[in-house]
Write an enzyme that holds these catalytic residues in place. Structure first.
Site, PDB file in Angstrom:
ATOM      1  N   LYS A 219     -12.139  -0.572 -12.076  1.00  0.00           N
ATOM      2  CA  LYS A 219     -13.074   0.008 -11.114  1.00  0.00           C
ATOM      3  C   LYS A 219     -12.345   0.602  -9.916  1.00  0.00           C
ATOM      4  O   LYS A 219     -11.333   0.057  -9.442  1.00  0.00           O
ATOM      5  CB  LYS A 219     -14.067  -1.059 -10.629  1.00  0.00           C
TER       6      LYS A 219
ATOM      7  N   TYR B 143      -9.891  -6.965  -7.276  1.00  0.00           N
ATOM      8  CA  TYR B 143      -9.769  -8.378  -7.635  1.00  0.00           C
ATOM      9  C   TYR B 143      -8.368  -8.907  -7.353  1.00  0.00           C
ATOM     10  O   TYR B 143      -8.165 -10.119  -7.292  1.00  0.00           O
ATOM     11  CB  TYR B 143     -10.108  -8.602  -9.114  1.00  0.00           C
TER      12      TYR B 143
ATOM     13  N   HIS C 210     -16.955   1.369  -8.050  1.00  0.00           N
ATOM     14  CA  HIS C 210     -17.318  -0.035  -7.834  1.00  0.00           C
ATOM     15  C   HIS C 210     -18.589  -0.195  -6.990  1.00  0.00           C
ATOM     16  O   HIS C 210     -19.426  -1.062  -7.276  1.00  0.00           O
ATOM     17  CB  HIS C 210     -16.148  -0.765  -7.170  1.00  0.00           C
TER      18      HIS C 210
ATOM     19  N   ASP D 232     -13.039  -7.221 -18.466  1.00  0.00           N
ATOM     20  CA  ASP D 232     -13.535  -6.486 -17.299  1.00  0.00           C
ATOM     21  C   ASP D 232     -12.656  -6.780 -16.088  1.00  0.00           C
ATOM     22  O   ASP D 232     -12.492  -7.939 -15.697  1.00  0.00           O
ATOM     23  CB  ASP D 232     -14.976  -6.882 -17.008  1.00  0.00           C
TER      24      ASP D 232
END
Length: 327
Positions: free
Chosen positions: A82, A52, A115, A47
């Site tokens: 996402k 990130y 997201h 994931d």
């Protein structure tokens, strides 16, 4: 080699492994080794997310582990990414997806999620701020964003699309206009936030639920000393002792048994292996109910900001903020 475990068949027929490796908060310099360790330990579900800031390093790990002449085939690994809040404008959706594909060194994604339902000001600054530190928002209707997401499926860039952090009303609004049904809703879920009502809601609509921060995100930067720690819950510890498992394994097993996909994050090889070793025991019906009764409606993952000397939810004033609704 850890047992790979079970999979869920999504509404479009795609199979998604029930346990994956989460990569949120996995620092550059560590995330590549974590992904390699996970894939070598039997994980087939990773994931990711653009925000990130580590997808390029994840891509290095994926390239190292699968492809032509490698022991793992691309088709055997389920990869999620996402769409970030600054990319909700329909024109930004495909370029954002292609950027993630480029960083991850993939030709397609297995799953692509919106997201959050609320958007930030368009651009390449992940958290655009006003002078007072508040976020600069965008008010694109997430239904327009969804229509652009559907074109990614039509174009072969992604196999399935879904949502993250949407509430039940927002899920229904997407379903009402969708020509490609959302396959997944990813939300925070653990024994202190069981999301029982939301799980029931989604199950009735053929939308699978994925639990992020399933262990209470104990490494989150804003952790407060007064907050309950789910891994220290006596009832969980008692069950761990009974089965000779860790509290984390008991929690992950609880989610799996109720049909919830789980993406625990770790960069520690021993814990990565431990988190997938939950298919050799089963909780009783009474034990499942016992864990479910621990629900406190306690969210660990709420973006906060200081205002008038107090910490308040950062985005609660946005009309698309999801946590103002009951579930």
């Amino acid at each position: 080699m850890a047992k790979v475990g079970e999979a869920i068949t999504l509404c479009n027929g795609v199979k998604m492994p029930m346990i994956g490796l989460g990569t949120w908060k996995s620092e550059p310099g560590k995330v590549k080794a974590a992904v390699v360790s996970a894939l070598n330990s039997g994980y087939r579900h990773i994931d990711c997310a653009a925000v990130y800031g580590n997808e390029a390093e994840v891509g290095e790990a994926l390239t190292e582990c699968f492809g032509a002449g490698k022991p793992i085939a691309r088709e055997d690994v389920f990869v999620t990414s996402k769409l970030w809040n600054t990319k909700h404008h329909p024109e930004d959706v495909e370029p954002s997806c292609r950027k993630s594909l480029q960083d991850l060194k993939l030709d397609f994604l297995d799953l692509y999620l919106i997201h959050w339902p609320h958007g930030f000001e368009r651009g390449d600054i992940p958290f655009p701020k006003n002078e007072d530190g508040t976020v600069r928002y965008d008010y694109t209707d997430y239904r327009e964003t969804w229509r652009a997401m559907e074109r990614l499926v039509e174009g072969g860039l992604v196999r399935a699309i879904g949502l993250s952090n949407f509430n039940s009303r927002q899920v229904d609004e997407i379903i009402a206009i969708a020509t490609v049904k959302p396959a997944i809703l990813q939300v925070e879920s653990h024994p202190y936030l069981s999301q029982k009502a939301l799980l029931t809601h989604c199950t009735a609509r053929g939308v699978a639920l994925t639990a992020y921060s399933p262990l209470g995100s104990p490494d989150r930067a804003w952790r407060q000393s007064h907050e309950p720690v789910v891994l220290e819950e006596p009832a969980i510890r008692s069950l761990a002792d009974k089965y000779g498992k860790s509290p984390a394994q008991v929690i992950i097993r609880w989610q799996v048994q109720r049909g919830v996909l789980v993406i625990p994050k770790s960069v520690t090889p021993s814990r990565i292996v431990e988190n997938i070793q939950v298919f050799d025991f089963a909780l009783t019906e009474e034990e499942m109910e016992q864990i479910g009764s621990l629900d406190k409606n306690w969210r660990y993952i709420v973006p906060m900001i200081e205002a008038d000397g107090k910490m308040i939810p950062r985005d609660a004033g946005h009309p698309h903020y999801p946590f103002n609704d009951p579930y």
